[in-house]
Enzyme design. Structure first.
Site, PDB file in Angstrom:
ATOM      1  CG  ASP A  46      -1.925  -1.037   1.240  1.00 26.94           C
ATOM      2  OD1 ASP A  46      -2.387  -1.273   0.051  1.00 26.94           O
ATOM      3  OD2 ASP A  46      -2.427  -1.548   2.095  1.00 26.94           O
ATOM      4  CE1 TYR A  74       4.598  -6.784   3.614  1.00 26.98           C
ATOM      5  CE2 TYR A  74       3.972  -9.034   3.674  1.00 26.98           C
ATOM      6  CZ  TYR A  74       4.035  -7.719   2.886  1.00 26.98           C
ATOM      7  OH  TYR A  74       3.458  -7.366   1.690  1.00 26.98           O
TER       8      TYR A  74
END
Length: 283
Positions: free
Chosen positions: A63, A139
């Site tokens: 994003d 992540y």
């Protein structure tokens, strides 16, 4: 068609995410403008170098504001046949065939802005797919806890103005490990047919930021799995953070997984502290 695999690192601060997209033009109603995305910028740089149209595919649609140390991309180029005459063959070779892989990487990097860089480039099999061939990815979400706000790396951490309990956060993190239905940890309208994912590992580690102006605690939430839903990592991090603040109990993770209700999980943290750290492939 010859295919190349890329490892791409970028500072997501000034990008509208990875995927190419358009938005309404505020100055010209009814028209749309192209947003600045990583895919668009890197794809154009590749085209400028190889001098032919290419389509850059990416493995993770990060994003706006999300960073990456190791995004995986791939593109194909038009094939060519070697001539039996060496001089004729050399003159007809396309640019990508005249350069070594590292020189091709450097040539593309020379056309990229300062906030994105290709760290690796290599020829791969012709049917390589960045998304479906990925076996796992990792992540990291970085929290900065304390009254003093971060300065030098403020674009890469999320500031929490309270102390956090490491043991409680570690307890909560461990509860995400395994194959579960993560519907409660996905953004509305995520667009996936299944919300079942496997988390291979989820942990929290602590360090101290000892910069000249502040002395605050840092917490790294590391999570790896076979895939993630839209905003899943940011919601997982938000849930762990709320447990660390004492607003939720570690057992709330289990309740949210069982209910599948987004209201049972923690908040969606901002993209600032999130970074795609690595991706693994079977090749």
């Amino acid at each position: 068609m010859p295919r190349f695999k890329l490892t791409i690192a970028y500072d997501g601060t000034a990008f509208h995410g990875w995927q190419k997209q358009h938005a309404p033009d505020p100055d010209h109603p009814g028209e749309r403008i192209r947003m600045r995305t990583v895919q668009e910028v890197v794809e154009q740089a590749i085209r400028d170098v190889v001098r032919e149209p290419v389509l850059l595919q990416g493995a993770s649609r990060t994003d706006a504001g999300v960073h990456a140390r190791a995004q995986t991309g791939a593109f194909s180029v038009a094939p060519f046949e070697e001539s039996s005459e060496p001089e004729e063959s050399s003159s007809k070779k396309p640019v990508w065939a005249r350069l070594t892989e590292d020189r091709l990487r450097l040539a593309i990097n020379s056309r990229l802005p300062d906030d994105v860089v290709i760290t690796a480039l290599n020829r791969t099999r012709d049917d390589f797919e960045p998304i479906s061939d990925c076996t796992s990815k990792g992540y990291r979400y970085l929290l900065h806890a304390g009254l003093d706000r971060p300065l030098w790396d403020r674009a890469y951490v999320h500031h929490v103005r309270t102390e956090l309990d490491l043991a409680r956060m570690q307890d909560a993190a461990a509860r995400f490990i395994g194959e579960h239905d993560f519907a409660a940890f996905a953004a509305a309208g995520h667009g996936r047919l299944s919300t079942v994912r496997t988390v291979f590992d989820c942990s929290v580690t602590a360090s101290v930021d000892e910069s000249p102006t502040i002395n605050s605690n840092r917490y790294a939430i590391d999570i790896s799995g076979n895939g993630f839903l839209h905003n899943m990592v940011r919601i997982v991090a938000g849930t762990i953070m709320e447990v660390g603040r004492g607003r939720l109990e570690p057992e709330q993770v289990n309740r949210a997984i069982e209910s599948g209700d987004r209201r049972d999980a923690g908040p969606t943290l901002p993209p600032t502290g999130l970074c795609l750290m690595w991706m693994k492939y079977g090749e």
